[in-house]
Design an enzyme around this catalytic site. Structure first.
Site, mmCIF file in Angstrom:
data_model
loop_
_atom_site.group_PDB
_atom_site.id
_atom_site.type_symbol
_atom_site.label_atom_id
_atom_site.label_comp_id
_atom_site.label_asym_id
_atom_site.label_seq_id
_atom_site.Cartn_x
_atom_site.Cartn_y
_atom_site.Cartn_z
ATOM 1 N N CYS A 44 16.963 30.289 -1.253
ATOM 2 C CA CYS A 44 18.184 30.684 -1.967
ATOM 3 C C CYS A 44 18.076 30.480 -3.468
ATOM 4 O O CYS A 44 18.754 31.142 -4.242
ATOM 5 C CB CYS A 44 19.394 29.917 -1.423
ATOM 6 N N CYS A 52 13.990 24.141 0.869
ATOM 7 C CA CYS A 52 12.985 23.558 -0.030
ATOM 8 C C CYS A 52 13.108 22.037 -0.116
ATOM 9 O O CYS A 52 12.669 21.430 -1.092
ATOM 10 C CB CYS A 52 13.113 24.175 -1.423
ATOM 11 N N CYS A 74 14.115 23.409 -5.440
ATOM 12 C CA CYS A 74 14.411 24.561 -6.296
ATOM 13 C C CYS A 74 15.254 24.179 -7.500
ATOM 14 O O CYS A 74 15.345 24.942 -8.461
ATOM 15 C CB CYS A 74 15.117 25.656 -5.493
ATOM 16 N N CYS A 114 12.159 31.412 13.694
ATOM 17 C CA CYS A 114 11.374 32.092 12.652
ATOM 18 C C CYS A 114 10.563 31.080 11.858
ATOM 19 O O CYS A 114 9.537 31.413 11.282
ATOM 20 C CB CYS A 114 12.267 32.919 11.731
ATOM 21 N N CYS A 117 13.105 27.766 7.946
ATOM 22 C CA CYS A 117 13.911 26.599 7.574
ATOM 23 C C CYS A 117 13.302 25.305 8.075
ATOM 24 O O CYS A 117 13.737 24.216 7.697
ATOM 25 C CB CYS A 117 15.331 26.734 8.118
ATOM 26 N N GLY A 266 21.159 15.349 -12.614
ATOM 27 C CA GLY A 266 20.773 15.941 -11.335
ATOM 28 C C GLY A 266 20.397 17.399 -11.413
ATOM 29 O O GLY A 266 19.777 17.941 -10.500
ATOM 30 N N LEU A 410 29.433 10.287 -21.404
ATOM 31 C CA LEU A 410 30.225 9.524 -20.450
ATOM 32 C C LEU A 410 29.364 8.385 -19.941
ATOM 33 O O LEU A 410 28.324 8.603 -19.323
ATOM 34 C CB LEU A 410 30.672 10.420 -19.286
ATOM 35 N N GLU A 1269 20.056 40.962 20.981
ATOM 36 C CA GLU A 1269 21.304 41.415 20.361
ATOM 37 C C GLU A 1269 22.592 41.033 21.093
ATOM 38 O O GLU A 1269 23.586 40.671 20.455
ATOM 39 C CB GLU A 1269 21.264 42.937 20.200
#
Length: 1337
Positions: A44, A52, A74, A114, A117, A266, A410, A1269
């Site tokens: 993404c 990642c 990322c 797949c 992930c 961050g 801050l 499906e």
């Protein structure tokens, strides 16, 4: 400025020293491109999916220990890792060394489909085990909440990982019969059928978790960290310089010298601006080394936490405080903890800081509203000194702006303890309960005078109702001195209605819903305070019992359930793998990161990169394309457009013309006009933004289905199918129903974005494409046409896809043509890898549908006639829209025999990117409309939906569909009956009704649906399959076939088939890739037909080989397989064979409206129960039971995985996933932060899947059925359960139970359908939009 510093850190135990580290480079690109560790995936690019995920370890000075935490690579700037140790999936185990138990267990539990992930999942779990070797289920849930999966439905991932818990915390039923073992380990189940199993994988022989084998934190880094470094680090890149001070004084000096330089910690706010939007700052100051910003101090007044602490650290401190302090003191901390628990995923909370969350000044970030309500204060610091300011709306004068002076930082946040008489609560509502920005958030606190109900002070803050934090100051001041009671509630809601104005053009839209939440949140706060006052003895006035459940937010729980399947016959040889739950053949490699996808392939020498240049107008004439600025940029090689296509830029597709590059006219925002080729991805992206296109706008601009109907804008053909005499039957029916239902589209959101590598071979015009496609033959064909080169010189290689779902059939072919043209023009290899935003913009997704119907029915619920018109938004070109409409029409009957049925199908031509194939291919839309008909007939008849469905179902041994295809509904009815029985539908329906009678603001609904789904292509020529099987002299077997592996397990099933026929173990058989050079002219992997076609073809080839080997085997029966093969070789017997499967002659004669459209039908039934919050629109999926007829399953583990994954994808389609287009046709939801697919929190708490026993299918390979499906449509059971729950809420309010509800049933739609005084107040007080933020297309 100082010279550039050396960057020192470790990756997987190896020391890395970078002398010229670029501040713009993130860890992900460094790992993948410079270190060659491609296990960490890019999905993404914005920290929103977890693909990642890696582990980072640091020595923390303040805690005096090494801390291990996950991050999304990322967003992690490389230069901020100075002194840190990084561990990737490759660093914890591999097939070459030794697997880590996490890798082994996710693979064996079938938790990797797949596989894209999987490395991120593995690293999230690995990091959890590094910190807590014996986690509980809540730990696992939290660790994985930031990881998305589009394939599995999450359940098998949890099943693998919960083996690290003890049986009590993992939810084991403790039914073991021996040795105190888990029932699953003993193979025990409650079924009375001895051949039914609930064991998909064995728990025996798991590798034990041994923390002593983990990589240690490098001693060098420990020594350096303890010694400290007083210097300011400086890292210079081509465009950006980053300075990293080591203490507060240095930081303040740098801010004094460079007041406009942003401060980063961050990088979760600035990172996406750079990566996704291209916004850069030439100088950055990194404050992560400043220990003063990471301090945590507790005092008698409360908590003071340094602005540099992560949100995870803040959450941890809140948890400690709640455990250690009295309830009277920690009420505010509980509210803050509640907000933190749903804020982002674990990885982002580990990276994002307290200061960053506040100083981002973004009202959709949840913390500020709560902190402001708690009277928190900010300590600001500069070279001139410090000052303390209250955290309230005055801190944020505008969106993204604060009152800090440019040289201030801050330093810390102070959150006081709660005091006697204070009541505090936090609220949020988001598109998804976790891993999603809130639509509206709120923090509220009231202080009552001691031992009374008189208001001393009232603090209310809202985020998401304006550009900044909003407080209704007049309302808060007005009610000081009032008594807390009914009069206050009425007046306060009126006051809030007047004071809190929500603009109709607010980004994100839904202004009436947002206004409703303003009132609903306050009402919840009112009820909460009232009940707390009763508990504390301050007041006798409590809430009605039926209101109390509104005060309990939905709890996110780990999905669990039962999966059952029929065991193979005892007579089947143990060596025959068919019918057994075998692990995905690449599961282990996917879990270790060794599995390669197209963008994991190593760079080709001199390779270039291409970035698409797309239209910014929906309908316009191209006047001029000016590439001069772009071509002058460093590293840019060329710009290509229609004029550079050596072959044909156009192709004729069923009498419509489609272009590779828009030549004279653009038809949508996102249409490819050209492409920029450069030496790196980044340079190509930057240069593409410099291309100047001059347009002349054209009219009309047609975006919606309604626009198309108005302008009569349709593609041909317009379809019609009819059975019986509809018009006469409608006249004779007792009742007439006329209504419509709108169903929105859906983004594929495969984890791996589209792309390829095009490699010219340098002779004879040959070119190899390493491409992520479901239809390699079509890609080959289109590239051949574009280059003007014969197909035999274009070879497509497909190793595997990181998800496809129909989205990688048509669109990737056009992208391949663009990339191939670039490679042809430059003579070099060219790599294309779409960013997530561009992928969503260019490739589009599932078609939005509008179903309008007129139905005749009788009082007993029998439907005698139905006239249904389907409109789909096809976009600007035909693509596969006509076929998709065909499938919708062919599924309009579902499981019901309606004697008089007419369907019309109209594909609307609009100025949107062309919609394309998506799992279900029109079936989910066609089925949705007829099920809506059944539901509405039930409501209007006063009958239960179950009864209406049963009275209309196909019955008997032989039935005919509305297109006159014969089938037997027996197994469909068996699925229905078993689903009702296994789900306990009747008793649970009574429980739901009882719950609804006892709860006003929470309602439940339950729905059960059958399904009949056609498998195969209605275009008969696609129903074919081919394979090539080679046997080598060492006995090993190599199989090629025309199918694409994209997680569905087609390779695994092909291996099982080959193993059965050849009688050799699966370990001796290998499938290398899908390649057009080995298996030509293959059909797409689609229509749930892949295994049917490929399996038969592999079987055919293997049977040919066995016939050849038979004489050799009979001659020497005691020889081994290898000996037989060698003997055959010496006897000159061919050890290579092709296999072919010629499927059935499916067809539809649309003139007659009849034909055998499908190979066969897959059946199933599903029951789902939900609970909704009537005040917010939130909902919880409680339980789902699915019974599926898959014939005789070739691999029950893979089939159940497909059922669960398809169902969860359908859950997204019907309840969560929402695409937004602007009024000018621009896609607004472009990325994981705007578009939400189901996360772990969305899966039903109990998900049970049962494969129908004793089912057979004589038409397909080994009597199995296609399953990819059909399960997706079962997500609609949640929609209808939600609609039933809304009806219960409306009934309580005296409203009609007949009401419109479009799909998806989002929180906004649910809330606004539960009409009450708050929705009415919001609707009458909001301004009307002159131009809405988004439109329904």
């Amino acid at each position: 400025m100082a010279a550039s510093s050396e960057l020192l850190f470790y990756i997987n135990g190896k020391k890395i020293v970078e002398k010229n580290a670029d501040p713009e480079e993130v860890l992900l690109s460094y790992l993948r491109r410079k270190v060659g560790l491609t296990g960490t995936k890019s999905a993404c690019g914005g920290g929103g999916c977890g693909a990642c995920t890696v582990m980072v370890s640091r020595y923390d000075h303040n805690q005096e220990t090494v801390i291990h935490y996950t991050v999304t690579a990322c967003l992690q700037p490389l230069v901020t890792l100075h002194g840190a140790a990084v561990v990737t999936v490759e660093g914890i185990g591999s097939t070459k060394t030794k697997l880590h138990p996490v890798q082994e267990r996710i693979a064996k539990a079938h938790g990797s489909q797949c596989g894209f992930c999987t490395p991120g999942m593995v690293m999230s779990m690995y990091t959890l085990l590094r910190n807590k070797p014996q986690p509980n289920m809540e730990d696992i849930r939290e660790a994985l909440a930031g990881n998305l999966c589009r394939c599995t439905g999450y359940r098998p991932i949890i099943d693998g990982f919960k083996t690290f818990c003890d049986s009590q915390s993992s939810g084991c039923c403790q039914n073991g019969t021996g040795g105190g073992k888990c029932c699953r380990e003993n193979g025990h189940d409650d079924s009375s059928e001895s051949d039914i199993s609930e064991e998909l994988f064995l728990h025996d022989n798991f590798l034990p978790l041994d923390p002593t084998q983990d990589l240690i934190f490098p001693p060098e880094l420990m020594i350096r960290a303890k010694q400290g470094s007083g210097e300011v680090l400086c890292f210079r890149g081509e465009r950006v310089t980053l300075l990293a001070p080591s203490d507060l004084l240095q930081l303040l000096e740098l801010k004094f010298q460079h007041p406009e330089a942003p401060l980063i910690l961050g990088n979760t706010t600035i990172g996406p601006k750079l990566l996704v939007k291209g916004q850069i700052s030439p100088l950055l100051i990194y404050a992560g080394r400043v220990s003063e910003l990471s301090r945590v101090e507790w005092s008698k007044d409360g908590l003071t936490i340094g602005a540099g602490n992560s949100l995870s650290r803040l959450k941890g401190e809140m948890q400690k405080a709640v455990q250690r302090t009295e309830e009277e003191q920690n009420m505010g901390y509980k509210a803050l903890l509640q907000a933190l628990q749903c804020l982002a995923g674990k990885q982002i909370r580990n990276m994002a800081t307290v200061g960053g969350n506040i100083m981002s000044a973004n009202p959709k970030y949840d913390l500020c509203s709560v902190l402001a309500a708690l009277d928190s204060t900010l300590k600001l610091c500069s070279k001139d000194g410090t000052r303390t300011v209250p955290l309230d709306d005055k801190v944020f004068p505008a969106f993204g702006k604060t009152i800090l002076r440019p040289d201030e930082v801050l330093l810390s946040l102070h959150v006081p303890f709660s005091k006697p008489g204070e009541y505090v609560a936090a609220f949020r509502q988001a598109q998804r309960r976790e891993l999603a920005f809130s639509i509206v958030n709120a923090g509220m606190k009231v202080t009552l005078q001691r031992d009374s109900n008189t208001i001393q002070s009232l603090r209310i803050f809202y985020g998401g109702v304006g550009p900044t934090l909003v407080t209704p100051a007049l309302t808060c001041q007005r009610f000081v001195g009032w008594s807390w009671g009914e009069d206050l509630l009425s007046e306060a809601c009126s006051s809030l209605t007047e004071e809190v104005r929500v603009s109709a053009s607010i980004p994100g839209g839904k202004h009436e819903y947002r206004k409703t939440l303003v009132l609903s949140f306050f009402y919840k706060f009112y009820m909460y305070v009232t009940e707390e006052m009763r508990k504390r003895g301050v007041s006798d006035a409590g809430l009605p019992a039926e209101y109390l459940s509104a005060l309990t937010p939905f709890k996110n729980e780990v999905p669990q359930g039962t999966q059952s399947f029929q065991l193979v016959s005892h007579s089947q040889p143990s060596t025959d793998p068919v019918g057994r739950p075998s692990m995905h053949c690449s599961g282990v490699e996917q879990a270790t990161g060794e599995a390669k996808y197209y963008d994991d392939l190593p760079p080709v020498h001199g390779e270039l990169f291409v970035h698409m240049v797309t239209s910014s107008r929906a309908h316009a004439r191209i006047i001029n394309i000016d590439s001069s600025q772009a071509l002058q940029m460093p590293g840019v090689v060329t710009f290509i457009s229609a004029t550079d296509v050596p072959g044909s830029n156009q192709r004729l597709w069923f009498n419509t013309v489609e272009e590779i590059f828009a030549e004279k006219e653009v038809l949508c925002v996102g249409q490819i006009i050209g492409a920029l080729v450069a030496e790196s991805r980044e340079r190509a992206r930057r240069a593409a933004a410099r291309i100047q296109v001059t347009y002349e706008d054209l009219q009309p601009v047609i975006l919606t289905i309604q626009d198309a109907i108005k302008h009569d804008s349709y593609f041909e053909p317009k379809r019609k199918i009819e059975r019986g005499d509809v018009d006469t039957a409608l006249e004779m029916a007792e009742h007439i129903l006329e209504d419509e239902i709108y169903m929105g589209g859906q983004e594929h959101f495969y984890m791996e974005t589209q792309g390829l590598i095009a490699v010219p071979r340098g002779e004879s015009d040959e070119m190899d494409l390493y491409v992520g496609t479901q239809h390699a033959a079509f890609t080959q064909e289109l590239v051949s046409q574009a280059l003007g080169i014969s197909s035999n010189k274009i070879t497509c290689h497909v190793k595997r896809l990181g998800g496809g779902f129909g989205g990688k059939i048509m669109k990737i072919a056009a992208l391949s043509a663009v990339t191939a043209v670039a490679a042809h023009k430059t003579g070099k290899a060219v790599r294309c890898c779409l960013d997530r935003g561009d992928d969503m913009l260019i490739t589009s997704g599932r078609h939005p549908f509008l179903g309008q119907y007129k139905v005749g029915y009788n009082s007993d619920g029998t439907i005698v006639a139905a006239d249904i018109t389907y409109y789909s938004n096809g976009g600007c070109t035909l693509d596969e829209s006509a076929f998709i409409m065909d499938k919708a029409l062919l599924h309009m009957d579902n499981a019901y025999r309606i004697p008089h049925l007419r369907g019309r199908g109209m594909v609307c031509r609009t100025h949107l990117p062309s919609y394309t194939a998506f799992r279900g291919f029109g079936g989910p839309q066609g089925l949705m409309v007829i099920e809506s008909v059944l539901h509405e007939v039930a409501v209007r008849s006063g009958l239960s939906p179950k009864k209406v469905r049963e009275v209309n179902m196909y019955q008997g041994d032989l039935c005919y569909t509305h297109h006159m295809q014969a089938f037997c509904p027996t197994d469909m009815l068996r699925c229905w009956d078993q689903c009702l029985q296994r789900s306990g539908y009747e008793s649970r329906l009574q429980d739901v009704q009882l719950f609804n009678s006892q709860n006003r603001w929470k309602k439940r609904g339950i729905a059960v649906l059958p399904q009949k789904f056609g498998v195969g292509f209605s275009k008969g020529f696609f129903n074919q399959g081919a394979a090539l099987v080679n046997i080598y002299k060492d006995g090993s077997v190599l199989v090629f076939h025309g199918g694409t592996e994209m997680g569905q397990g087609i390779h695994t099933k092909a291996l099982q088939v080959a193993s059965r026929v050849l009688k050799v173990p699966m370990s001796s058989i290998f499938i290398k890739e899908t390649c057009t050079g080995n298996v030509p002219n293959a059909s797409p992997s689609a229509a749930s037909f892949g295994t049917d076609a490929v399996g038969m073809a592999v079987k055919d080839a293997c049977e040919k080989l066995m016939r050849r080997l038979k004489p050799v085997m009979e001659k020497s029966p005691k020889n081994s397989w290898k000996q037989w093969v060698n003997e055959a070789y010496f006897e000159k017997i061919s050890l290579s064979a092709t296999g072919f499967f010629m499927g059935p002659p499916t067809y539809v004669d649309w003139e007659k409206g009849e034909g055998n459209a499908y190979y066969y039908f897959t059946f199933g039934a599903c029951c789902s129960e939900v609970e909704i919050d009537c005040l917010t629109g939130d909902h919880k999926n409680i339980r789902t039971d699915i019974v599926m007829d898959v014939g005789k399953s070739i691999n029950p583990a893979l089939d159940i995985g497909q059922v669960e994954g398809g169902f969860v994808q359908g859950l997204g389609l019907y309840t969560i996933e929402e695409l937004h287009f602007s009024p000018d046709g621009t896609l607004l939801t472009r990325g994981a932060s705007q578009y939400k697919i189901p996360a772990l929190c969305d899966v039903p708490t109990e998900l049970n899947v049962h494969l129908l026993a004793n089912a057979q299918n004589p038409h397909a390979i080994y009597m199995s059925k296609g399953i990819g499906e059909p399960p997706l449509f079962f997500g609609s059971t949640l929609f209808f359960a939600i609609k039933s729950a809304i009806a219960a809420a409306r009934s309580d309010g005296g409203l009609s139970t007949v009401f419109p509800l479009s799909s998806p049933a989002t929180a906004a739609r649910i809330r606004m359908a539960c009409e009450d005084q708050f929705t009415h107040m919001a609707s009458t007080s909001t301004e009307k939009a002159s131009s809405p933020w988004s439109i329904d297309v």
